[in-house]
Design a protein around this motif. Structure first.
Motif, PDB file in Angstrom:
ATOM      1  N   ILE A   1      -9.497   1.524  16.456  1.00 46.11           N
ATOM      2  CA  ILE A   1      -8.834   0.322  15.969  1.00 46.11           C
ATOM      3  C   ILE A   1      -7.853  -0.215  17.008  1.00 46.11           C
ATOM      4  N   ASN A   2      -7.487  -1.464  16.833  1.00 44.06           N
ATOM      5  CA  ASN A   2      -6.488  -2.093  17.670  1.00 44.06           C
ATOM      6  C   ASN A   2      -5.114  -1.485  17.378  1.00 44.06           C
ATOM      7  N   GLN A   3      -4.366  -1.152  18.437  1.00 38.82           N
ATOM      8  CA  GLN A   3      -3.088  -0.474  18.246  1.00 38.82           C
ATOM      9  C   GLN A   3      -2.012  -1.372  17.645  1.00 38.82           C
ATOM     10  N   GLY A   4      -2.191  -2.692  17.784  1.00 38.78           N
ATOM     11  CA  GLY A   4      -1.273  -3.606  17.120  1.00 38.78           C
ATOM     12  C   GLY A   4      -1.413  -3.515  15.611  1.00 38.78           C
ATOM     13  N   GLN A   5      -2.663  -3.429  15.126  1.00 38.42           N
ATOM     14  CA  GLN A   5      -2.906  -3.248  13.690  1.00 38.42           C
ATOM     15  C   GLN A   5      -2.265  -1.945  13.197  1.00 38.42           C
ATOM     16  N   LEU A   6      -2.437  -0.893  13.991  1.00 41.71           N
ATOM     17  CA  LEU A   6      -1.915   0.408  13.577  1.00 41.71           C
ATOM     18  C   LEU A   6      -0.395   0.375  13.461  1.00 41.71           C
ATOM     19  N   GLU A   7       0.273  -0.231  14.426  1.00 43.79           N
ATOM     20  CA  GLU A   7       1.734  -0.276  14.383  1.00 43.79           C
ATOM     21  C   GLU A   7       2.235  -1.019  13.138  1.00 43.79           C
ATOM     22  N   GLU A   8       1.552  -2.095  12.766  1.00 43.76           N
ATOM     23  CA  GLU A   8       1.920  -2.825  11.550  1.00 43.76           C
ATOM     24  C   GLU A   8       1.752  -1.939  10.314  1.00 43.76           C
ATOM     25  N   ALA A   9       0.643  -1.211  10.253  1.00 39.23           N
ATOM     26  CA  ALA A   9       0.387  -0.344   9.100  1.00 39.23           C
ATOM     27  C   ALA A   9       1.418   0.777   9.005  1.00 39.23           C
ATOM     28  N   LEU A  10       1.763   1.363  10.154  1.00 39.91           N
ATOM     29  CA  LEU A  10       2.710   2.475  10.136  1.00 39.91           C
ATOM     30  C   LEU A  10       4.110   2.014   9.715  1.00 39.91           C
ATOM     31  N   LEU A  11       4.463   0.786  10.046  1.00 40.74           N
ATOM     32  CA  LEU A  11       5.749   0.260   9.580  1.00 40.74           C
ATOM     33  C   LEU A  11       5.778   0.187   8.058  1.00 40.74           C
ATOM     34  N   ASP A  12       4.680  -0.276   7.459  1.00 42.10           N
ATOM     35  CA  ASP A  12       4.608  -0.353   5.993  1.00 42.10           C
ATOM     36  C   ASP A  12       4.602   1.036   5.367  1.00 42.10           C
TER      37      ASP A  12
END
Length: 438
Positions: A410-421
């Motif tokens: 997956i794109n790491q930008g997507q992952l960072e958003e998910a981990l914040l949530d």
């Protein structure tokens, strides 16, 4: 035939190995006998060393080597960025070819050195800068030159591989193995360059320039070492069928640029979960391995000892022989062996933003041991369109649970958003660990 004069900058572990080979040419390649060690620059004339060379050729003034008319090839094995960089450039401007094992200098100043070498009509070779005794530089420049390289990856730091191998196979903790590595000489008294990943980042910067045809900015490479790795992650990885290796990876972005645009490269260094059936999983101890993938070659792996006096000195002397052989055939020096770029060196390249990198991930979360928490974590990943390969709960105790997630690529930008949530969920205490996964 007149002998080729060699000047040596540095007489540490690698320098002594080089001096030993040149001073003992018996049963080696015939060209070794045509080399003469003319002068050696050292910091301390009285220091005891494991090499037999006359005191008369030692000097504490490296510029004597640069200016010596009897020296045709300068070998830089002193390490560090300065004064090594300045001495390399001075040697080139004095009309001398250079062999160096200095990955830090080449990773940061390779393009400058390449331009100087072209202007002076001399050779600069760097085989020993990456992979110790493994021949990888010349294959990327020549043998694989007809391929479209898509990815270069591998284990390119022997110190960290030794540490991780023992942590995995013997269950020894990081601090204890590091201490052993220092006693055995695999790690320096200050091991930061190795364990924090900067050594591997230097090397993948060099390999990226060779594989993809353009220099990249070393400072832009996202780098995570093994110094913060916890034993528990090594144990969990093993239970899931993985080993952990410090990998350096460089690959082309999915979007290909036009000829006028810069080529984006996904480049990073970090501890990475490697499946047991992957070729890199069986690379243990101080060995290195580099995988090159391309079209039409497919996948090839270069394996061998990645550090130490013998392997690195072997690569240094191979470069010396390359230059000596070419010079003996070409008095006018019409050839130039570029230290950084391959034959495709017309291309501009850059490191993609960290958020744009696409890869699989391992995430370990500390959460309350309560019903529904795994479901809520999965829901957040789903909302961010992140596909999960597996999600497992380990070691529930004291009303806390260890939850390990492995994502698909997956794109790491997507992952960072998910981990914040996920961090904002009341049941989640913290994100304890995050690594790449093959």
């Amino acid at each position: 035939m007149k002998k080729v004069g060699i000047g040596l900058l540095g007489l540490g572990t690698v320098g002594q190995g080089v001096a030993n080979i040149i001073s003992q040419p018996k049963d080696r390649h015939p060209l070794v006998g045509e080399l003469e060690l003319v002068s050696v620059a050292v910091r301390n004339l009285k220091k005891k060393r494991d090499v037999s060379i006359p005191d008369s050729i030692l000097t504490t003034n490296p510029t004597e080597i640069i200016n010596n008319p009897n020296i045709q090839i300068v070998v830089e094995v002193m390490g560090g960025i300065e004064p090594a960089r300045s001495l390399i450039i001075q040697a080139i401007r004095a009309g001398k070819s250079v062999v160096t094992a200095n990955k830090a200098v080449i990773a940061r100043h390779g393009e400058e050195i390449s331009n100087e070498a072209k202007a002076a009509g001399v050779y600069v070779l760097i085989e020993a800068a990456v992979g110790g005794g493994i021949p990888i530089i010349e294959p990327l420049k020549q043998s694989l030159g007809g391929n479209q390289i898509t990815k270069v990856s591998g284990i390119i730091n022997g110190t960290t591989n030794y540490i991780l191998s023992r942590m995995d196979k013997e269950g020894v903790n990081y601090a204890e193995v590091l201490k052993d590595a220092q006693i055995l000489g695999y790690a320096e008294s200050d091991p930061a360059a190795d364990v924090e990943g900067s050594d591997a980042a230097d090397k993948i910067a060099i390999l990226s320039g060779l594989a993809f045809g353009g220099a990249i900015n070393r400072a832009n490479i996202p780098t995570t070492g093994i110094n913060l790795l916890e034993d528990i992650d090594v144990n969990y990885a093993r239970k899931l069928g993985y080993g952990i290796k410090l990998l350096a990876i460089s690959e082309k972005g999915e979007t290909q640029p036009t000829s006028e645009d810069s080529q984006p490269l996904s480049v990073w260094v970090e501890p990475t979960l490697v499946p047991e059936d992957n070729p890199l999983a069986g690379v243990n101890g101080v060995n290195n391995a580099i995988l090159v993938e391309g079209n039409p070659i497919g996948q090839v792996m270069f394996f061998g000892p990645g550090a130490g006096s013998g392997p690195t000195a072997s690569a240094v002397v191979a470069d010396i022989l390359n230059i000596a052989g070419i010079q003996s055939m070409s008095e006018d020096k019409i050839f130039n062996l570029d230290p950084l770029l391959s034959a495709k060196g017309w291309r501009s390249c850059h490191v993609a933003e960290k958020e744009q990198i696409t890869k699989k991930n391992y995430i370990r979360l500390i959460a309350e041991d309560s019903p529904g928490v795994i479901g809520e974590i999965g829901t957040i990943f789903g909302k961010k369109k992140i596909s999960i390969e597996s999600i497992v709960q380990f070691d529930a105790k004291d009303k806390k649970a260890e939850i390990v997630v492995i994502t698909h690529k997956i794109n790491q930008g997507q992952l960072e958003e998910a981990l914040l949530d996920i961090e904002n969920l009341p049941q989640v205490k913290r994100i304890a660990s995050q690594m790449g996964c093959l």
